[in-house]
Design an enzyme around this catalytic site. Structure first.
Site, mmCIF file in Angstrom:
data_model
loop_
_atom_site.group_PDB
_atom_site.id
_atom_site.type_symbol
_atom_site.label_atom_id
_atom_site.label_comp_id
_atom_site.label_asym_id
_atom_site.label_seq_id
_atom_site.Cartn_x
_atom_site.Cartn_y
_atom_site.Cartn_z
ATOM 1 N N HIS A 19 -24.340 -25.000 -14.585
ATOM 2 C CA HIS A 19 -24.472 -23.647 -14.021
ATOM 3 C C HIS A 19 -24.429 -23.648 -12.501
ATOM 4 C CE1 HIS A 19 -25.042 -21.977 -17.946
ATOM 5 N NE2 HIS A 19 -26.095 -22.737 -18.178
ATOM 6 N N ARG A 44 -26.371 -33.001 -14.024
ATOM 7 C CA ARG A 44 -26.215 -32.287 -15.292
ATOM 8 C C ARG A 44 -24.727 -31.975 -15.447
ATOM 9 N NH1 ARG A 44 -29.185 -26.861 -17.575
ATOM 10 N NH2 ARG A 44 -28.307 -25.854 -15.718
ATOM 11 N N GLU A 124 -32.229 -26.913 -26.487
ATOM 12 C CA GLU A 124 -32.333 -25.520 -26.027
ATOM 13 C C GLU A 124 -31.858 -24.519 -27.074
ATOM 14 O OE1 GLU A 124 -30.376 -25.223 -22.193
ATOM 15 O OE2 GLU A 124 -28.720 -26.496 -22.805
ATOM 16 N N ASP A 150 -32.522 -20.884 -22.254
ATOM 17 C CA ASP A 150 -31.712 -20.802 -23.477
ATOM 18 C C ASP A 150 -32.586 -20.855 -24.724
ATOM 19 O OD1 ASP A 150 -28.927 -20.496 -22.814
ATOM 20 O OD2 ASP A 150 -29.067 -22.433 -21.820
HETATM 21 C C1 3PY Z 1 -32.403 -23.486 -19.497
HETATM 22 O O1 3PY Z 1 -33.547 -23.112 -19.222
HETATM 23 O O2 3PY Z 1 -31.738 -23.053 -20.453
HETATM 24 C C2 3PY Z 1 -31.792 -24.495 -18.664
HETATM 25 O O3 3PY Z 1 -30.712 -24.945 -18.970
HETATM 26 C C3 3PY Z 1 -32.545 -24.928 -17.450
HETATM 27 O O4 3PY Z 1 -31.757 -25.490 -16.512
HETATM 28 MG MG MG Z 2 -29.746 -23.950 -20.556
#
Ligand code: 3PY
Ligand code: MG
Length: 230
Positions: A19, A44, A124, A150
């Protein structure tokens, strides 16, 4: 920015290609800057770009976070990119990483690389949560990294994005406990730095907090406030 942040009290700095807007070139520069400050750099990668995981390690990353690891197949593909044979399928070519490491002899570098660099599989989604123990069981996965934003979307079935969602906290606690039980590391993103202490108490060993843009806005807002008050 990466080097400046590394010179503060943080233990590590993450360069985000999912992101955040890092490219291969800026990751290469960022890792060097963080290394200059004597800290480890974490990268990442974008979703499913396991080729970038090997590349980040070649550039000298100390750890890689792979988002949206939802099943054992994803976890195995990620681990394969992160670890040299026989554990994985990482291809030889860590020219920059060898320069940044304390190993001069490439064979020593090669033999120690698998345990000196860490692979974090992001948990996530509900699917990932349901398969947590299987993912943790994959050789070459050193830990899990929770993405609470997420995860909250998944937990609320798309109703909201709230990294502090109360109903999902028992699951977040269970993830740290499962990692510990499997002898693996638990890591998490603390969207609100005020939650870092609570995550540490749950057993999270690595807590990432704030982005570069958030840090800039917060710092600039403080400066502006001071200037207006002065
Ligand atoms: C999330 O909180 O989904 C993330 O990917 C944090 O970086
Ligand atoms: Mg995320």
């Amino acid at each position: 920015m990466a080097e400046m942040l590394a010179r503060l009290g943080f233990d590590a700095v993450t360069l985000d290609m999912q992101h955040g807007f890092h490219s291969t070139e800026s990751v290469l520069r960022g890792i060097a800057g963080v290394a200059l400050a004597g800290k480890p750099a974490i990268v990442r990668i974008p979703v499913g770009r396991f080729d970038m995981a090997s590349r980040a390690l070649d550039m000298g990353a100390s750890a890689v976070i792979a988002p949206m690891i939802n099943d054992v197949e994803d976890a195995r593909a990620f681990a394969a990119a992160m670890k040299f044979p026989p554990l994985g399928e990482r291809s030889w070519g860590p020219h920059r990483a060898v320069q940044l490491s304390r190993h001069e002899d490439v064979s020593t570098f090669m033999r120690t690389a698998d345990r000196e660099t860490l692979s974090f599989a992001m948990i996530e989604t509900r699917k990932a949560f349901d398969r947590l123990n299987d993912i943790l069981d994959v050789d070459g996965i050193d830990g899990v990294f929770v993405g609470p934003a997420d995860f909250s979307i998944a937990w609320s079935e798309g109703a909201q994005v709230d990294p502090g969602l109360k109903e999902m906290m028992p699951a977040i606690e269970a993830i740290a406990a499962a990692a510990e039980k499997n002898g693996k590391l638990a890591a998490i993103f603390a969207a609100d730095p005020g939650r870092a202490g609570r995550y540490r108490q749950m057993g999270y060993r690595l807590v990432a907090t704030a982005s570069d843009t958030e840090s800039l806005v917060l710092g600039a807002a403080t400066l502006l406030e001071r200037a207006k008050a002065g």
